[in-house]
Scaffold this active site. Structure first.
Site, PDB file in Angstrom:
ATOM      1  N   ARG A 113       0.801  -1.128  -0.094  1.00  0.00           N
ATOM      2  CA  ARG A 113      -0.056  -0.002   0.179  1.00  0.00           C
ATOM      3  C   ARG A 113       0.812   1.302  -0.128  1.00  0.00           C
ATOM      4  O   ARG A 113       0.407   2.334  -0.511  1.00  0.00           O
ATOM      5  CB  ARG A 113      -0.948  -0.030   1.211  1.00  0.00           C
ATOM      6  CG  ARG A 113      -1.929   1.257   1.185  1.00  0.00           C
ATOM      7  CD  ARG A 113      -3.074   0.963   1.932  1.00  0.00           C
ATOM      8  NE  ARG A 113      -2.986   0.376   3.188  1.00  0.00           N
ATOM      9  CZ  ARG A 113      -2.543   0.952   4.265  1.00  0.00           C
ATOM     10  NH1 ARG A 113      -2.090   2.262   4.345  1.00  0.00           N
ATOM     11  NH2 ARG A 113      -2.238   0.280   5.398  1.00  0.00           N
TER      12      ARG A 113
ATOM     13  N   TYR B 272     -16.152  15.184 -15.634  1.00  0.00           N
ATOM     14  CA  TYR B 272     -16.562  13.743 -15.580  1.00  0.00           C
ATOM     15  C   TYR B 272     -17.594  13.580 -14.462  1.00  0.00           C
ATOM     16  O   TYR B 272     -17.382  14.383 -13.358  1.00  0.00           O
ATOM     17  CB  TYR B 272     -15.302  12.858 -15.315  1.00  0.00           C
ATOM     18  CG  TYR B 272     -15.733  11.409 -15.161  1.00  0.00           C
ATOM     19  CD1 TYR B 272     -16.452  10.883 -16.090  1.00  0.00           C
ATOM     20  CD2 TYR B 272     -15.621  10.834 -14.049  1.00  0.00           C
ATOM     21  CE1 TYR B 272     -16.619   9.536 -16.212  1.00  0.00           C
ATOM     22  CE2 TYR B 272     -16.059   9.700 -13.784  1.00  0.00           C
ATOM     23  CZ  TYR B 272     -16.418   8.989 -14.820  1.00  0.00           C
ATOM     24  OH  TYR B 272     -16.801   7.471 -14.672  1.00  0.00           O
TER      25      TYR B 272
ATOM     26  N   ASP C 124      -7.405  17.436 -15.516  1.00  0.00           N
ATOM     27  CA  ASP C 124      -7.785  15.751 -15.719  1.00  0.00           C
ATOM     28  C   ASP C 124      -7.260  15.882 -17.075  1.00  0.00           C
ATOM     29  O   ASP C 124      -8.307  16.341 -17.945  1.00  0.00           O
ATOM     30  CB  ASP C 124      -8.958  15.600 -15.263  1.00  0.00           C
ATOM     31  CG  ASP C 124      -9.449  14.209 -15.479  1.00  0.00           C
ATOM     32  OD1 ASP C 124      -8.914  13.572 -16.599  1.00  0.00           O
ATOM     33  OD2 ASP C 124     -10.291  13.807 -15.112  1.00  0.00           O
TER      34      ASP C 124
ATOM     35  N   LYS D   6      -8.383   4.450 -19.562  1.00  0.00           N
ATOM     36  CA  LYS D   6      -8.506   4.797 -20.995  1.00  0.00           C
ATOM     37  C   LYS D   6      -7.383   4.581 -21.752  1.00  0.00           C
ATOM     38  O   LYS D   6      -6.847   3.462 -22.151  1.00  0.00           O
ATOM     39  CB  LYS D   6      -9.080   6.489 -20.893  1.00  0.00           C
ATOM     40  CG  LYS D   6     -10.260   6.630 -19.957  1.00  0.00           C
ATOM     41  CD  LYS D   6     -11.450   5.773 -20.263  1.00  0.00           C
ATOM     42  CE  LYS D   6     -12.375   5.702 -19.213  1.00  0.00           C
ATOM     43  NZ  LYS D   6     -12.376   6.478 -17.891  1.00  0.00           N
TER      44      LYS D   6
END
Ligand SMILES: Cc1ncc(COP(=O)(O)O)c(C=O)c1O
Length: 372
Positions: A38, A91, A163, A188
């Protein structure tokens, strides 16, 4: 053993062993190695370094999704009482986070249309702690004029986030425009094969520790297998995006002259309202385009159902061409009024151009348009 793998392996491990305590203590205190996945994992660090080099950033950080990257970047940089200035054309889940979640923490977001640079500059002048941008936008491919906004926000000591998912690191380099934190949904273009859900932040050194610490606390880290696949995606990213840029322009030009198409939205077309900004800001116009069928909802749905090479699916940026009708999925939650304000009609189709031969794609669109 002589010979090393050409491809960096997948490190499927949650934790790391040490011969002596001093080594473990050194890693905890100085981050001189790996302790727990992590915190960091070799496969994730590998792809982070590859992407940072491509973006021209000091550092990159991998996440389990684009939204994990976005929410971590925002949470890492807000304080109660902060004011965020954001473009309205975001988004959907990003908009929800800014509009519904952050107010619970006493963080206000003021939204302005992404093409209204003057209004955005006025809002920045009024007061800003974070400027949050997304460009090109979904689904109408509007291009935000980033440099003047970033300059104004930095004068106010604000952090600038952008973004850049729709552009990919090939078509847009936000750090050069004055952005501090670049965001990618690697689901994407970076992944590029519709097989991972992942995200990245890219930044220079001053912002890195804070983002790293919050990724560790919030836990939205990228998994090693996705890191491996993202790294594989990066190897062909430029080739794919260059072909997608070329094919999308070709398709946009074809659609613009078709009698059954009302409007085409593609920043590479002279008819696009942001064509001039796109020319100065982007290295390529991208593989995404939208268009309005000259017909109603059912006729548009019929067109979608007749496509065969182009797949009816949400998401974008991969090798397979995908199309959707935004009002049935990505923008289904908007009220009819909000949809019409956003310019998203019942006859709008969004197309993510893949890497298939462009003649095949044009043939598919032509055939499906025949019965409209
Ligand atoms: C522009 C943009 N940003 C962020 C996201 C969220 O990414 P993810 O689905 O990987 O969480 C998406 C997803 O479609 C997107 O299109």
């Amino acid at each position: 053993m002589k010979g090393k793998p050409v491809i960096y392996p997948v490190h499927l491990t949650a934790t790391y062993k040490f011969k002596q305590s001093d080594d473990l203590i050194d890693v905890v205190q100085n981050r001189s190695g790996f302790l727990y996945s992590r915190w960091d994992n070799p496969s994730v660090v590998e792809v982070e370094n590859e992407l940072a080099a491509l973006e021209g950033a000091d550092k990159a950080l991998g996440f389990g999704s684009g939204m994990a990257a976005i929410t971590t970047a925002l949470v890492a940089n807000i304080k109660a009482g902060h004011r965020i200035v954001a473009t309205r054309q975001l988004y959907g889940a990003t908009f929800e986070f800014l509009n519904e979640v952050l107010p619970k923490l006493n963080v206000e977001t003021v939204f302005a249309d992404c093409w209204d640079t003057d209004r955005l500059l006025r809002e920045i002048e009024t007061g800003v702690d974070i400027l949050y941008l997304e460009t090109p936008t979904n689904p109408l491919l509007r291009i935000v004029d980033v440099a003047p906004l970033a300059r104004a926000a930095r004068k106010k000591d604000a952090l600038v986030m952008l973004d850049s998912t729709f552009a990919s690191p090939i078509n847009q380099k936000p750090l050069g425009l004055g952005v501090d934190v670049v965001i990618h949904s690697a689901t994407k273009y970076i992944g590029g094969h519709h097989d991972i859900t992942a995200g990245f932040l890219c930044c220079n050194r001053p912002h890195f520790e804070n983002l790293w610490t919050h990724r560790k606390i919030l836990g939205g880290v990228m998994d090693p297998m996705s890191a491996f696949l993202a790294s594989r995606g990066l190897k062909t990213l430029e080739l794919r995006v260059q072909r997608q840029n070329k094919s999308a322009l070709h398709i946009a030009e074809f659609l613009e002259t078709h009698t059954k198409i009302k409007t085409v939205y593609y920043p590479g077309l002279k008819s696009h309202p942001d064509h001039e900004i796109a020319k100065k800001q982007l290295a390529g116009f991208g593989g995404m385009l939208s268009f309005e069928i000259d017909g109603n909802f059912d006729q548009t749905k019929g067109f979608m159902d007749r496509l065969s090479h182009v797949k009816l699916a949400t998401s974008l940026g991969g090798v397979t061409s995908l199309a959707n009708q935004p009002i049935t999925n990505t923008h289904a939650a908007l009220s009819p009024q909000d949809r019409s304000k956003a310019g998203i009609g019942e006859n709008l189709v969004r197309l993510s151009v893949g890497i298939e031969p462009v003649e095949t794609l044009i043939g598919d669109l032509k055939e499906a348009l025949k019965n409209v």
